[in-house]
Write an enzyme that holds these catalytic residues in place. Structure first.
Site, mmCIF file in Angstrom:
data_model
loop_
_atom_site.group_PDB
_atom_site.id
_atom_site.type_symbol
_atom_site.label_atom_id
_atom_site.label_comp_id
_atom_site.label_asym_id
_atom_site.label_seq_id
_atom_site.Cartn_x
_atom_site.Cartn_y
_atom_site.Cartn_z
ATOM 1 N N LYS A 127 4.101 -6.758 4.177
ATOM 2 C CA LYS A 127 3.845 -5.369 3.797
ATOM 3 C C LYS A 127 3.524 -4.595 5.061
ATOM 4 C CE LYS A 127 0.486 -3.275 3.336
ATOM 5 N NZ LYS A 127 -0.237 -2.315 4.234
ATOM 6 N N THR A 142 0.874 -1.191 0.000
ATOM 7 C CA THR A 142 0.000 0.000 0.000
ATOM 8 C C THR A 142 0.907 1.236 0.000
ATOM 9 O OG1 THR A 142 -0.247 -0.156 2.401
ATOM 10 C CG2 THR A 142 -2.007 -1.093 1.049
ATOM 11 N N GLU A 170 6.683 4.756 6.957
ATOM 12 C CA GLU A 170 6.211 5.981 6.312
ATOM 13 C C GLU A 170 7.009 7.190 6.797
ATOM 14 O OE1 GLU A 170 2.053 5.862 7.184
ATOM 15 O OE2 GLU A 170 1.611 4.620 5.446
ATOM 16 N N THR A 199 -1.817 -1.384 8.128
ATOM 17 C CA THR A 199 -1.906 -2.819 8.295
ATOM 18 C C THR A 199 -0.562 -3.475 8.026
ATOM 19 O OG1 THR A 199 -4.161 -2.803 7.575
ATOM 20 C CG2 THR A 199 -3.019 -4.894 7.465
ATOM 21 N N ASN A 221 0.359 10.910 5.735
ATOM 22 C CA ASN A 221 -0.794 10.524 6.531
ATOM 23 C C ASN A 221 -1.871 11.587 6.667
ATOM 24 O OD1 ASN A 221 -0.256 7.758 7.373
ATOM 25 N ND2 ASN A 221 1.606 8.666 8.200
ATOM 26 N N SER A 241 -8.472 10.788 1.171
ATOM 27 C CA SER A 241 -9.093 11.664 0.178
ATOM 28 C C SER A 241 -8.443 11.453 -1.189
ATOM 29 C CB SER A 241 -9.007 13.128 0.584
ATOM 30 O OG SER A 241 -8.341 13.307 1.792
#
Lengths: 388, 388
Positions: free
Chosen positions: A172, A150, A263, A183, A383, A388
């Protein structure tokens, strides 16, 4: 010689994979995977998120793996199928039915994993077509690892090769079974002969010191799942110690890759806590530091602001002597007996890896570590507009 | 008519203030304040950080206020005097001695507060000269409020006017007695006649629903202190209810100002939790949501990603029915019975104030709220290079 690490979950014999672009991800990237255990054994075990709000696939997979057997896993990225009520459960169940029909197995022997946005119904038309396409199989381990990504920027795979058998894995996410950024999913395969109990023991042990020590932001997903499946295709039965070691090896590799790809990460930070009553207390204190945003911002800035370590750990529930806490950055003492050490402000934290060690000063035997990351501009960017 | 709100702590009769640029702050801005209660009464109470690592001024002030009496407070910004060992304690004590000598009172009746970087010894030469200068007094309430600022962008003051008496206050920081972003300090003055017990009761009650509901980032300072002093100069003895109301009024105003000025804030977020067993459980769940970085990033992006609320609250220890959680953004239902509501993705969160309400679905009577902020680029910027 094959490139074992790109073989991933297909390194062990007895497994096949199929992937497709089902259209669940708006990007159009591959987003649906089937992993098929072709036997002769179908032993399996799994561990799941500790979140009390669990996604439908977790409910369905818990039930599927309860008898210690799985023949396939169907995984999609782009939609978490979480917080979708009865329809979510029906959809997750249908995913196992579709995969089972396509592979000629029982739906009760199929696990399902989903990762992506929470609270959107699964686009089942796309999923139905996708499962049929993926069932053509023929994908590589790399294809499978890519299709479950993702916000991951790189696919994550690992292989542990042994004499006559092997273990493969893909994962992942950037987080863990317990806290998790998004996740975290992982599938581990082996062609060893192993009982579900042996697999579960190995997985629980390995998770505790790998995924569970990774704490990117304290958030915990509704979907986290790690599955291990043994095909027995090698005919070799490793000892529990050998099995433990191989599971640990691939889990450690995946956890390293997840931390490196967290991230917005610019720093990999390992926080070790000692000098408290128990390992559990040390872990709790290490987590408290690893989740402190002020500390994480300081790491982003390569700022040896050890005062934030003390401020953070002072809120931990672990036993400590508040007057006798010591802190080391990259092995240099920056705080001794709760007081600044000479040269503390000059410690070089400019490298990508930062080692933090905290002694809580009670003399107790407890020790533990967590691995975390810094809090960067990119983390906020990634994040702040996810749905959106 | 005087501008009461700029009078701050000097609005009540019986108080004087002095400030100076002692040179503790590298910026050269004012950084040292004396607040002198000139009586006739000297009743006082205080509440402090819950951090187990406490700064030297907290240790000294706890002792000073133990007998329910204070005649002065000396405050510096630019250095927290935390984690400085015995020297830190000696320096904090000397600050009370210096202030006492300058004002002609006993050192045991002087409180000391410090805010700034942890782990740097106080520059006592500068402090000694500064206290002498500040003792010339003549500062305004606004001067005093400005001299205690660190990362604050505006001074924070409040006044509650009553028939014949008043209450004044100043504060700094963006956090609370419990979690706190940076040190939170506040001084409240009144010319009412009030016992230390009455002041303590009013302060504890007001803190619980003001400063303690403000949770910017879950971090808790080593220095947080709120002091209230009553001069009795009005000769009026309010009832406990009247006193409670006035303390609440100024604390609520300061808390609002702190939230609005929180580091990097672009959104003010109020999170209310209902439908669990007790108020304490509701508070704990509200805090869990308010500290979740993924949720806070979504708020920064005006993203109605309610799934992150469910993922966050699922890790709370509060009683809940995971299948029956409802979430409202700005009074619009976005999740009902743990499932997305129609139009949930279209809720407008573009305003500066966002109201989040979460019903944990047990039907229990517990409810509580916290106020937090978003997690923005500016937060990371401000906090990634604080000590360098």
């Amino acid at each position: 010689m094959t490139n074992l690490s790109s073989a991933g979950v297909l390194a062990p014999r007895g497994f096949a994979a199929g992937t497709t672009r089902a259209g669940i991800k708006p990007s159009g990237n591959p987003d649906l995977v089937l992993i098929h255990n072709q036997g002769p054994d179908f032993a399996a075990a799994a561990v799941f998120t500790r979140n009390r709000v669990v996604a439908a696939p977790v409910v369905v997979t818990r039930q599927a793996v309860a008898n210690g057997q799985l023949r396939a896993v169907v995984i999609n990225s782009g939609n978490a199928n979480a917080c979708n009520g009865q329809q979510g459960l029906a959809d997750a169940t249908e995913m196992t039915t579709l995969a089972a029909a396509a592979l000629g197995v029982e739906a009760g022997d199929v696990a399902v994993c989903s990762t992506g946005l929470i609270g959107e119904l699964m686009p089942m038309d796309k999923v139905r077509a996708g499962v049929t396409q993926a069932a053509g199989m023929g994908a590589t381990g790399l294809d499978a690892a890519q299709a479950i990504m993702t916000t991951d920027t790189v696919p994550k795979m690992a292989v542990a090769s042994r004499q006559g058998w092997s273990m493969g894995a893909m994962g992942k996410g950037v987080g863990m079974m317990a806290p998790s950024l998004a996740t975290m999913l992982a599938v581990i395969t082996t062609d060893a002969v192993a009982s579900p109990e042996a697999l579960h023991a190995a997985l629980t042990k390995a998770s505790g010191v790998t995924f569970n020590t990774l704490d990117v932001d304290g958030s915990t997903s509704t979907n986290d799942t790690v599955i291990v499946m043994a095909s027995g295709a090698s005919g070799i039965t490793p000892t529990q110690e050998e099995l433990d070691a191989a599971v640990l090896e691939v889990c450690a590799s995946l956890a390293d890759q997840m931390q490196a790809d967290a991230e917005g990460v610019t720093k990999r930070v390992k926080i070790t806590v000692t000098g408290t009553s128990s390992d559990a207390q040390a872990l709790s204190a290490a987590r408290t530091i690893g989740r402190d945003n002020l500390f994480k911002c300081a790491m982003f800035g390569s700022d040896p602001n050890w005062g934030r370590v003390l401020a953070a750990v002072g809120m931990a529930s672990a036993d400590m002597d508040p007057e006798n806490i010591s802190v080391y950055f990259n092995d240099q003492p920056v705080c001794v007996r709760s007081t600044g050490a000479p040269g503390a402000r000059e410690v070089d934290l400019s490298g990508a890896d930062i080692d933090v060690r905290v002694d809580l000063g009670t003399g107790g035997p407890g020790q533990a570590f967590v691995r975390t990351t810094d809090l960067s501009h990119a983390y906020v960017e990634i994040n702040s507009a996810y749905s959106s």
